[in-house]
Design an enzyme around this catalytic site. Structure first.
Site, PDB file in Angstrom:
ATOM      1  CG  ASN A   7      -1.812   1.170   1.333  1.00 49.23           C
ATOM      2  OD1 ASN A   7      -1.819   2.026   0.448  1.00 49.23           O
ATOM      3  ND2 ASN A   7      -2.592   1.242   2.399  1.00 49.23           N
ATOM      4  CE  LYS A  14       0.022   2.709   6.402  1.00 48.13           C
ATOM      5  NZ  LYS A  14      -1.342   3.239   6.287  1.00 48.13           N
ATOM      6  CG  ASP A 149      -9.475   1.868  -1.489  1.00 50.19           C
ATOM      7  OD1 ASP A 149      -8.721   0.900  -1.676  1.00 50.19           O
ATOM      8  OD2 ASP A 149      -9.340   2.668  -0.553  1.00 50.19           O
ATOM      9  CG  HIS A 210     -14.551   0.765   6.966  1.00 53.90           C
ATOM     10  ND1 HIS A 210     -13.569  -0.169   6.780  1.00 53.90           N
ATOM     11  CD2 HIS A 210     -13.916   1.880   7.409  1.00 53.90           C
ATOM     12  CE1 HIS A 210     -12.397   0.345   7.100  1.00 53.90           C
ATOM     13  NE2 HIS A 210     -12.581   1.594   7.475  1.00 53.90           N
ATOM     14  CG  LEU A 211     -18.684   1.848  11.896  1.00 54.87           C
ATOM     15  CD1 LEU A 211     -19.573   1.487  13.070  1.00 54.87           C
ATOM     16  CD2 LEU A 211     -19.192   3.125  11.232  1.00 54.87           C
ATOM     17  CG  ASN A 213      -9.652   8.788  11.756  1.00 51.41           C
ATOM     18  OD1 ASN A 213     -10.381   9.271  12.627  1.00 51.41           O
ATOM     19  ND2 ASN A 213      -8.759   9.491  11.107  1.00 51.41           N
ATOM     20  N   GLY A 214     -12.092   6.772   9.190  1.00 48.33           N
ATOM     21  CA  GLY A 214     -13.060   7.048   8.124  1.00 48.33           C
ATOM     22  C   GLY A 214     -14.207   6.062   8.304  1.00 48.33           C
TER      23      GLY A 214
END
Lengths: 412, 298
Positions: A7, A14, A149, A210-211, A213-214
């Site tokens: 990534n 990463k 994504d 999807h919980l 930070n975003g």
């Protein structure tokens, strides 16, 4: 088969290495500050202590070279005997535009299509492409796959992805809803199907969450995404750690005038100074906001309420979009974690739970174990509306209360 | 070329601005001042400016920490270590700039690109003191550096293509648009804006309208972000006077002759936002630069 997954950000790479037969992680790591003084390489082989080094890393090519070197270095707990063990490379690519409805084996044509999407994600796609060209150089001949994504959401119908703006903007610039977190929603959905005991996708109405930070939701019917909360950019939709989510679009022009903000300042305000952090003034981390709220901080309490209300409203609207009673499997990181919220809700509502939906394994209705939703960190849970109630019954109608989430067994 | 560390000599408004945008782009910066006391002051000023940007939601507190961690303010040029290039942003005086260039060549050697940040001086003249003027070039940011997206790049007579290419690349890394200007007094931006500032000052001096109304008419009439007098206050009236004198001296045309009112205000210490009073009065000199309701001089 061993797969390397990358990534690539502007100054970071990463990485993770997977052994696919047993589906286990062999190593993870991060190269940080590429092209700057004091670049760092952090490497963590599974079950062994992490290594942290500061080699000279000028570009993504050198970063990949360093990653391969440490992975195959026995003296530094390398997990490979040789880099030739890597059978394939997976790349996270943020934006696949309308060109990609799934992952793609990278060839010249796919590369060209990813480049065409640079306009839609100028801060991400160019760096993702750098990772691809670095691997092409140093792992010549190894197949590379782009995982987008946006791809999972490409099944959305036009009525859901089009904004009610002049149609010519869509034709000229592809202005539309794309949605993000697609790999996460796809994963949660697959896990849901597994947990549901081989339920057939064509019989399912599911809202995935999807919980982190975003934050985002996706409404899935018959295995196809029919709507998702993030839009042309990740700013739209739910309240997030530091992003505002939905707004009246005219409001921002008004604020820019009043506060004399440049477009860049306004963008930073909405992306980094808003959400849980902006309302609470405390933190973007739900755990800290809840703690403050528990100590009587009114703004922190308000932030939690705004977050939950928006989430509840979205789940309600997606129940309508799905025209039926949905299941809501979720996946969260620790930052905007659910356990605290759901525990607080249980404490608040006490005996009213019987009115609402029941949550549990889809094939064990009424099992209703009152366990938490997992430990701090990543957690998963399935929540389901009671089949005997209309979908709205699973939503507590009082202000500031979230969807009816009674205790749910963890899928994992 | 990769830019990992650069030197900026002079921690005034522009030096701080250049240090900030470089640090934001992930480049380490050695910011050199004349004394330890001044270095500490620059550190405080930079921190206060970043706070003002956070208050306007342009930055986050973590951005600020990252920027401050990359900017090392020192009074000691010997602490440069290796740098990829050096920018001098000392006051617009030929002798001062030349002295800094000589120092930079002695400390850094002939190969490191040396950039003079100047709005009006001649790059060729500044760099004639160097043994290798082909590694010298001019660059001109506009204030506030973090907000204005254009940079003028000026070749001196001896500047090499390689030097120009390096600076063009730096500007791209900083996320700005580069415009190439032939060496001529005032380049594009200063030469273009000075007559408008001067004319607005003349209008106030001649009693055509108040400072507020002159600014309102020109700002609203032509869709400018701010009026010329507010802009002059923001730039610093002493700086504007220097530009005008330099252009008047170099080009000899009356349109650049500094308005007597400007000269009088500078002599009185009314320098704009930084002194709290210019064409408008400012309640918070370190703050956003919003003029208060009460008009200043005159």
């Amino acid at each position: 088969m061993i797969v390397l997954v990358l990534n690539c950000g502007s100054s970071t790479v990463k990485f993770q290495v997977f052994e696919m037969e047993e589906e286990k992680t062999l190593a993870t790591g991060l190269v940080d500050r590429i092209g700057m003084a004091e670049a760092t390489l952090t490497y963590k082989p599974e079950g062994k202590p992490a290594h942290r080094e500061s080699p000279d890393i000028l570009d993504h090519g050198q970063a990949v070279e360093q990653i391969l070197a440490i992975l195959s270095d026995r003296d530094r707990d390398g997990v490979l005997t040789d880099r030739s063990q890597i059978a394939a490379v997976g790349h996270r690519v943020v934006h696949g535009g309308e060109a990609f409805t799934g992952s793609a084996l990278i060839d010249a044509k796919v590369l060209a299509s990813i480049k065409e999407c640079v306009d839609l994600a100028p801060l991400h796609n160019p760096h993702n492409l750098r990772g691809v060209s670095a691997c092409t150089r140093v792992l010549s001949g190894v197949p590379q796959v782009a995982v987008f994504d946006t791809a999972f959401h490409q099944t959305m119908p036009e009525r859901a992805f089009l904004y009610a703006l002049p149609y010519v903007l869509y034709k000229r610039h592809r202005i539309r809803r794309y949605g993000f977190h697609g790999t996460s929603h796809s994963y949660v959905y697959q896990r849901y199907l597994t947990a549901a005991g081989g339920a057939r996708p064509e019989e399912q109405r599911v809202i995935t969450a999807h919980l982190g930070n975003g934050c985002s939701l996706a409404a899935i019917r018959n295995g196809r995404v029919v709507d998702t909360s993030m839009g042309m950019t990740p700013l739209e939709g739910l309240v997030m750690g530091t992003r505002c989510g939905d707004l009246d679009p005219a409001l921002i022009l008004h604020v820019m005038g009043k506060e004399e903000l440049s477009p860049s300042q306004a963008t930073t305000m909405m992306n980094k100074h808003s959400g849980l952090y902006g309302v609470s003034g405390v933190s973007s981390d739900m755990r800290e906001v809840l703690e403050e709220a528990g100590q009587g901080n009114r703004q922190a309490r308000l932030a939690v309420d705004v977050f939950c209300y928006r989430l509840r409203k979205y789940i309600g609207s997606y129940a309508a979009a799905l025209a039926g009673k949905p299941d809501v499997p979720g996946r969260s990181s620790g930052r905007t974690q659910e356990p605290g919220v759901s525990r607080r809700r249980r404490g608040e509502r006490g005996g009213r739970r019987q009115r609402g939906g029941r949550v549990g394994h889809p094939h064990q209705r009424g099992a209703g174990h009152r366990t938490g939703h997992g430990a701090v960190g990543e957690s998963e849970a399935v929540r389901r509306a009671d089949p005997g109630e209309p979908p709205t019954a699973s939503i507590d109608p009082r202000p500031c209360a979230g969807p009816k989430w009674s205790g749910a067994p963890s899928i994992s | 070329m990769h830019f990992r560390k650069i030197a900026v000599v002079g921690g005034g408004t522009m030096g701080q601005g250049i240090a900030q945008v470089a640090a934001s782009a992930g480049i380490d910066v050695v910011l050199v001042e004349v004394s330890e006391e001044r270095a500490q002051q620059v550190q405080r000023e930079l921190s206060a400016k970043l706070d003002a940007q956070i208050a306007k939601w342009g930055l986050t507190t973590s951005d600020k920490r990252a920027i401050l961690a990359r900017v090392h303010v020192t009074e000691d040029k010997a602490h440069f270590g290796h740098v990829d290039l050096a920018v001098e942003a000392v006051p617009e005086r030929l002798a001062v700039k030349q002295a800094v260039f000589v120092d930079l060549e002695r400390i850094l050697g002939p190969d490191v690109v040396k950039i003079t940040h100047t709005a009006t001086l001649s790059v060729s003249e500044i760099s004639q003191v160097l043994q290798h003027p082909e590694r010298a070039i001019g660059m001109h940011f506009l204030s506030p550096v973090h907000r204005v997206p254009v940079v003028e790049v000026v070749r001196g007579l001896a500047t090499s293509d390689d030097t120009f290419g390096t600076v063009k690349q730096l500007i791209a890394v900083l996320g700005k648009t580069c415009v190439e200007v032939n060496e001529y007094p005032g380049y594009i931006t200063t030469r273009g804006i000075v007559p408008m500032l001067n004319e607005a000052m003349h209008m106030v001096m001649e009693g055509v309208a108040s400072a507020r109304d002159v600014d309102a008419a020109l700002k609203l009439g032509f869709g400018l972000e701010m009026g010329p007098l507010g802009m002059a206050d923001r730039i610093g009236l002493d700086q504007v006077l220097l530009w005008m004198e330099s252009l008047f001296h170099e080009l000899g045309e009356m349109k650049y002759r500094p308005c007597p009112l400007l000269r009088k205000m500078v002599l009185a210490g009314h320098l704009g936002i930084k002194s709290g009073k210019g064409f408008f009065v400012y309640s918070d000199p370190a703050g956003s630069g919003q003029p208060s309701a009460a008009p200043g001089t005159p």
